[in-house]
Design an enzyme around this catalytic site. Structure first.
Site, PDB file in Angstrom:
ATOM      1  N   GLY A 283       0.829  -1.201   0.000  1.00 17.04           N
ATOM      2  CA  GLY A 283       0.000   0.000   0.000  1.00 17.04           C
ATOM      3  C   GLY A 283       0.856   1.241   0.000  1.00 17.04           C
ATOM      4  O   GLY A 283       0.676   2.137   0.826  1.00 17.04           O
ATOM      5  N   THR A 284       1.783   1.338  -0.973  1.00 15.81           N
ATOM      6  CA  THR A 284       2.714   2.476  -1.037  1.00 15.81           C
ATOM      7  C   THR A 284       2.008   3.823  -1.085  1.00 15.81           C
ATOM      8  O   THR A 284       2.506   4.794  -0.527  1.00 15.81           O
ATOM      9  CB  THR A 284       3.620   2.389  -2.295  1.00 15.81           C
ATOM     10  OG1 THR A 284       2.886   1.734  -3.323  1.00 15.81           O
ATOM     11  CG2 THR A 284       4.868   1.608  -2.008  1.00 15.81           C
ATOM     12  N   ARG A 285       0.819   3.845  -1.727  1.00 13.57           N
ATOM     13  CA  ARG A 285       0.140   5.136  -1.888  1.00 13.57           C
ATOM     14  C   ARG A 285      -0.451   5.671  -0.578  1.00 13.57           C
ATOM     15  O   ARG A 285      -0.905   6.805  -0.521  1.00 13.57           O
ATOM     16  CB  ARG A 285      -0.954   5.021  -2.967  1.00 13.57           C
ATOM     17  CG  ARG A 285      -0.388   5.077  -4.365  1.00 13.57           C
ATOM     18  CD  ARG A 285      -1.458   4.793  -5.394  1.00 13.57           C
ATOM     19  NE  ARG A 285      -1.778   3.369  -5.469  1.00 13.57           N
ATOM     20  CZ  ARG A 285      -2.839   2.873  -6.123  1.00 13.57           C
ATOM     21  NH1 ARG A 285      -3.683   3.680  -6.733  1.00 13.57           N
ATOM     22  NH2 ARG A 285      -3.059   1.571  -6.157  1.00 13.57           N
ATOM     23  N   MET A 286      -0.432   4.864   0.491  1.00 11.97           N
ATOM     24  CA  MET A 286      -0.888   5.369   1.791  1.00 11.97           C
ATOM     25  C   MET A 286       0.173   6.286   2.408  1.00 11.97           C
ATOM     26  O   MET A 286      -0.115   7.031   3.340  1.00 11.97           O
ATOM     27  CB  MET A 286      -1.173   4.221   2.760  1.00 11.97           C
ATOM     28  CG  MET A 286      -2.332   3.331   2.374  1.00 11.97           C
ATOM     29  SD  MET A 286      -3.915   4.180   2.286  1.00 11.97           S
ATOM     30  CE  MET A 286      -4.352   4.299   4.004  1.00 11.97           C
TER      31      MET A 286
ATOM     32  N   ASN B 245      -6.712   2.593  -1.485  1.00 11.33           N
ATOM     33  CA  ASN B 245      -5.310   2.636  -1.894  1.00 11.33           C
ATOM     34  C   ASN B 245      -4.611   3.893  -1.393  1.00 11.33           C
ATOM     35  O   ASN B 245      -3.395   3.952  -1.361  1.00 11.33           O
ATOM     36  CB  ASN B 245      -5.201   2.566  -3.419  1.00 11.33           C
ATOM     37  CG  ASN B 245      -5.698   1.229  -3.947  1.00 11.33           C
ATOM     38  OD1 ASN B 245      -5.302   0.175  -3.465  1.00 11.33           O
ATOM     39  ND2 ASN B 245      -6.605   1.276  -4.901  1.00 11.33           N
TER      40      ASN B 245
END
Ligand code: UD1
Ligand code: CA
Length: 460
Positions: A13-16, A226
């Protein structure tokens, strides 16, 4: 027929932009992955396995007692399922696959997927939905007869497939045995070099097996979280869904957008919830209560007909027709019997207050037991902590504690006794006595006038 569920929750979940794994982020105090696990159980899956990877220890700690499988390297959703094969050993019948980052999935929808698969003897059922903006999602490809023939990931789309508005929600129901029999045939020859679970549609169809679909019509149900923007969107949808159920069941909300109720909170009927009310954790509010505005109640029980305004209540147990606030703080271990009154700026912790007692303002009551009909004057403090350990204060039925009494624990005030305002009481008081502890008052007549004159500004 039995059903099992597999919840995929190994992604980062890099976009968090967070040090916390994505599925550990919370809505209403509940981690995302918990919503999915609970929906699976409620939808009829008696066996649930969660695939963990990124931040596995953190995620597993949020799921005590749940079966988990590790995916050490995240090589795609198909690979995640491969990693759960031994954890699901012996599973037969329906296997529902869910994303740990889609907390809005409803039990009814999960039950429907199982039903459709069983009725149609399908090898797989895919949950799809129509989106105005399908960018980023895998697209559903159908033949001229409308049969689902494949799923193409956004990054692998042919130009003519781009406008397809029907998307794969990432929720499926497989025949468990058929899935594991053919799973090893997945390849990673795609734009992302991953083993896509979505390719199972093509694999199963090539074997002549049936792949069916269910189109979700509940808006937002399939929203994947996301980013923190989507987290807030999902929270609002969850809030609306929960509040709607409570309103239909007899709860009034003056402004439902400003009321937040965690899943699992139990509410009676004819309750009024004012704006900025938060009911969280394991909380029960019985019939006829009036809560808010500006109140946060966590892990507490509130008896019939009670009223709480502008207050914080945590780990407390309140009887019937109790009045609390404004600006009261009730902390863990507070037990208020029926008809008690706790007024402005009162803090209570680890204490039992008997029937009909009143603590109207500015008091601290800690580690105390108060009988019935006790009246505690403003500014009273139980001095319960000597810096090393805490001690109890006991106040008998019907006692009257004068304003600004310091009760130095351990100390007992007998039933029916009175303490004088401003007293520091450090020894036990028998029943029906008066205890006063005060220095003698001195009154010097004319002193104030003399001082004003001495300053040369006597204006009166
Ligand atoms: C996936 C689907 C896509 C669908 C979308 C819906 C695939 C290949 N694509 O894409 O068709 O439209 O969901 O939201 O399945 N996960 C693992 N291990 C991995 C990879 C992912 O456990 O190796 C988990 C993630 O934690 C997440 C879920 O699987 O909970 C979906 O993964 P994600 O990377 O978000 O897939 P999408 O690209 O969104
Ligand atoms: Ca996703």
């Amino acid at each position: 027929m039995s059903a099992a569920a597999l919840v995929l929750a190994a992604g980062e979940g890099t976009r968090m932009k967070s040090s916390l794994p994505k599925v550990a982020h919370e809505i209403l105090g509940v981690p995302l992955v918990r919503f999915v696990v609970d929906a699976a159980r409620a939808g009829g899956c008696d066996r649930v396995v969660v695939v963990t990877g990124h931040g596995a220890e953190t995620v597993e700690a949020l799921l005590p007692g749940e079966a988990t499988a590790r995916q050490e390297e995240q090589l795609g959703t198909g690979h995640a399922v491969m990693c759960a094969e031994s954890a699901l050993a012996g599973a037969s019948g329906s296997l529902v696959v869910l994303s740990g980052d889609s907390p809005l999935i409803r039990p009814e929808t999960i039950a429907r997927l199982i039903e459709v698969r069983e009725a149609g003897h399908a090898a797989a059922v895919v949950l799809t939905t129509l989106l105005d903006d399908p960018a980023g999602y895998g697209r559903i490809v159908r033949d001229d007869a409308g049969t689902l023939i494949g799923i193409v990931e956004d990054k692998d789309l042919l130009p003519e497939q781009r406008p397809i508005r029907e998307i794969n929600t990432g929720t499926y129901c497989f025949d468990a045995e058929v899935l594991f029999e053919h799973l090893h045939r997945l390849q990673n020859d795609n734009a992302q070099g991953e083993f896509y679970l979505t390719d199972m549609v093509r694999v199963l169809r090539s074997e002549g097996l049936v792949v069916a679909d269910v189109v979700s019509e509940e808006p937002g149900e399939t929203l994947g979280v996301n980013s923190r923007v989507q987290l807030a969107e999902a929270a609002c949808i969850m809030q609306r869904r929960i509040n709607r159920e409570h309103m239909l069941a007899g709860v009034t909300m003056t402004d439902p957008e400003l009321v937040w109720i965690a899943p699992g909170v139990r509410l009676g009927r004819d309750i009024v919830l004012e704006p900025m009310t938060f009911l969280l954790g394991d909380t029960e509010v019985r019939d006829g209560c009036h809560i808010g505005p500006d109140s946060r109640i966590t892990d507490s029980r509130i008896g019939e007909g009670s009223a709480i305004g502008s207050s914080v209540v945590a780990g407390a147990d309140l009887g019937r027709e109790v009045a609390v606030g404004p600006f009261a703080s009730l902390f863990p271990g507070t037990v208020l019997a029926s008809h008690t009154v706790v007024g402005a700026c009162v803090e209570i912790r680890n204490s039992i207050v008997g029937e009909g007692s009143t603590i109207p303002s500015l008091s601290y009551i800690g580690d105390a037991t108060l009988g019935a009909g006790v009246n505690v004057g403003a500014g009273t403090i139980t001095c319960n902590d000597d810096g090393v350990r805490t001690h109890r204060t006991v106040i008998g039925d019907g006692a009257f504690i004068g304003s600004d009494t310091m009760l130095v624990a351990p100390v007992t005030i007998g039933a029916g006794s009175v303490t004088g305002a401003g007293s520091t009481i450090s020894t036990d008081v028998p029943d029906d006595a008066l205890a006063v502890e005060r220095a003698e008052q001195r009154t010097v007549e004319g002193w104030a006038a003399w001082r004003r004159a001495a300053r040369g500004n006597d204006e009166t």
